[in-house]
Design a protein around this motif. Structure first.
Motif, PDB file in Angstrom:
ATOM      1  N   ASN A 239       0.836  -1.208   0.000  1.00  0.00           N
ATOM      2  CA  ASN A 239       0.000   0.000   0.000  1.00  0.00           C
ATOM      3  C   ASN A 239       0.870   1.257   0.000  1.00  0.00           C
ATOM      4  N   GLU A 240       1.850   1.246  -0.874  1.00  0.00           N
ATOM      5  CA  GLU A 240       2.799   2.362  -0.990  1.00  0.00           C
ATOM      6  C   GLU A 240       3.289   2.429  -2.428  1.00  0.00           C
ATOM      7  N   HIS A 241       4.186   3.373  -2.676  1.00  0.00           N
ATOM      8  CA  HIS A 241       4.697   3.528  -4.042  1.00  0.00           C
ATOM      9  C   HIS A 241       6.191   3.774  -4.029  1.00  0.00           C
ATOM     10  N   MET A 242       6.776   3.670  -5.188  1.00  0.00           N
ATOM     11  CA  MET A 242       8.187   3.986  -5.367  1.00  0.00           C
ATOM     12  C   MET A 242       8.329   4.695  -6.713  1.00  0.00           C
ATOM     13  N   LYS A 243       9.503   5.251  -6.940  1.00  0.00           N
ATOM     14  CA  LYS A 243       9.759   6.026  -8.160  1.00  0.00           C
ATOM     15  C   LYS A 243      10.923   5.424  -8.913  1.00  0.00           C
ATOM     16  N   ILE A 244      10.740   5.234 -10.207  1.00  0.00           N
ATOM     17  CA  ILE A 244      11.818   4.825 -11.096  1.00  0.00           C
ATOM     18  C   ILE A 244      12.259   6.071 -11.854  1.00  0.00           C
ATOM     19  N   THR A 245      13.543   6.373 -11.796  1.00  0.00           N
ATOM     20  CA  THR A 245      14.055   7.606 -12.403  1.00  0.00           C
ATOM     21  C   THR A 245      15.043   7.288 -13.511  1.00  0.00           C
ATOM     22  N   SER A 250      10.593  10.656 -14.349  1.00  0.00           N
ATOM     23  CA  SER A 250      10.128   9.719 -13.320  1.00  0.00           C
ATOM     24  C   SER A 250       8.902   8.932 -13.766  1.00  0.00           C
ATOM     25  N   LEU A 251       8.872   7.692 -13.358  1.00  0.00           N
ATOM     26  CA  LEU A 251       7.717   6.817 -13.508  1.00  0.00           C
ATOM     27  C   LEU A 251       7.431   6.236 -12.129  1.00  0.00           C
TER      28      LEU A 251
END
Length: 387
Positions: A239-245, A250-251
């Protein structure tokens, strides 16, 4: 409890099928056929239960025998409805011979469906390619490739030693990240080896392996599985997110847990599903491009509502049975393949494996996703595709 239930169900089913066969064929030794059907049902279910616990260290013969008995289990399910119907058509004497011939053909057809489906369902896997065209996708992610694995159910029919091959296939396809959408393992005796494989394969992908929980992790001991996964570099999204850079672009990847409120159509279930999605999206910029990962396929509705550029799910196994690539009966709103609200796509994978090897017109799959930058509006036809 589960094992006893399986034994009881298939013993009774075998007994009933044996009785119906004797009735249709007008066999004098009625009880012999009834008892024979009972023994077939008991033996097939008994081997299935025994093999799930004792397959370690056994030769390849045991796996093929497993296919045979799983096929017999499916055959008994397939046989029962038509045999019930055919038994009524034997009452008029003039119909007896044609119905008996039909019943033999039904028997052969059921055996073919069961045994072929058990072998083919476990040994054949296809690659499905999804091209996602995203309005104003950041340039650095134009052509970005991802792989989805889901529902491996590591155990007697998909072993931990089969897992590296899945990652090797994803790497060969040029995937830069692997999204794993739950139900990793059933036989937790092999969780240590599974964790080692995940650690070894992590660096094969520029952006690693990103994971969300399925329901079977909870069945088999989520805390135990979590303990091993935390020792690996695999990123778990709860129930969280992360960022691909990439090159300053960013995605975002949001991941949700498995909702446990009973009744997927209930208001409580929908509220829990919505809450989990809100927690996962909290803090993501409004105009960001987001991929939503979930095990339960009903989260596709949340992906549509949130404007996710893609929602990836599993759980249904595509029902593992169908005709001409389509499911026949399904309790799920989203069962298999690609769905869209007209702009945003959602995908339900048929799964990389399963805990029961039978599949018919529903092969296992590795999913390869490629993102494409699309300027202006790119509207998809509103459809619910089970392909």
């Amino acid at each position: 409890m589960f094992e006893r239930l399986i034994l009881m169900i298939f013993s009774i089913l075998g007994l009933l099928n044996g009785s119906l066969f004797a009735l249709i064929m007008r066999k004098k030794n009625f009880f012999r056929y009834t008892f024979g059907g009972f023994l077939i049902g008991l033996a097939s279910a008994g081997y299935f239960v025994w093999y799930a616990k004792g397959y370690d260290g056994l030769g390849l013969w045991s796996l093929w025998l497993g296919y045979l008995f799983c096929g017999l289990m499916v055959s008994q399910i397939v046989l029962f409805p038509p045999y019930i119907i055919l038994s009524f058509f034997t009452i008029p004497k003039k119909w007896k011979r044609p119905v008996q011939k039909i019943s033999l053909l039904v028997l052969l057809g059921a055996l073919f469906i069961g045994i072929y489906g058990a072998i083919d369902g476990n040994r054949r896997e296809v690659t499905e390619y999804i091209n996602v065209y995203v309005e104003n996708l950041p340039e650095a992610f134009d052509g970005y490739k991802a792989a989805q694995l889901t529902d491996t159910h590591i155990g007697p029919y998909f072993r931990y030693s089969d897992l590296p091959h899945e990652f090797d296939r994803a790497k060969a396809e040029g995937a830069q990240v692997v999204f794993f959408t739950g139900d990793l393992i059933d036989d937790v005796r092999h969780m240590p080896q599974t964790a080692e494989i995940l650690s070894e394969k992590y660096d094969d992908f520029a952006d690693g392996i990103i994971y969300v929980w399925g329901n079977h992790e909870y069945y088999r001991g989520q805390a135990y599985i979590h303990g091993f996964l935390k020792k690996t570099p695999v990123r778990i999204l709860e129930n969280e997110h992360m960022k691909i850079t990439r090159n300053g672009d960013s995605l975002y990847v949001a991941g949700v847990d498995y909702p446990w409120v009973r009744g997927e159509r209930s208001a409580a279930f929908q509220r829990q599903r919505k809450d989990m999605t809100e927690w996962a999206f909290e803090g993501i910029p409004q105009d960001a491009k987001v991929i939503l990962l979930a095990h339960n396929s009903s989260f596709i509705d949340e992906g549509f509502a949130r404007g996710a550029i893609l929602t990836l799910t599993g759980h249904t196994h595509g029902t593992q049975f169908g005709l001409f690539g389509k499911p026949i009966i399904t309790p799920f709103k989203f069962t298999r393949g690609l769905y869209t609200d007209g702009i945003h796509p959602g995908y339900v994978s048929r799964g990389s494996a399963s805990w029961f090897p039978f599949r018919f017109s529903c092969p296992r799959e590795l999913v390869i996703i490629t993102l494409h930058r699309k300027q202006g509006m790119s509207r998809l036809p509103i459809a619910a595709s089970d392909s």
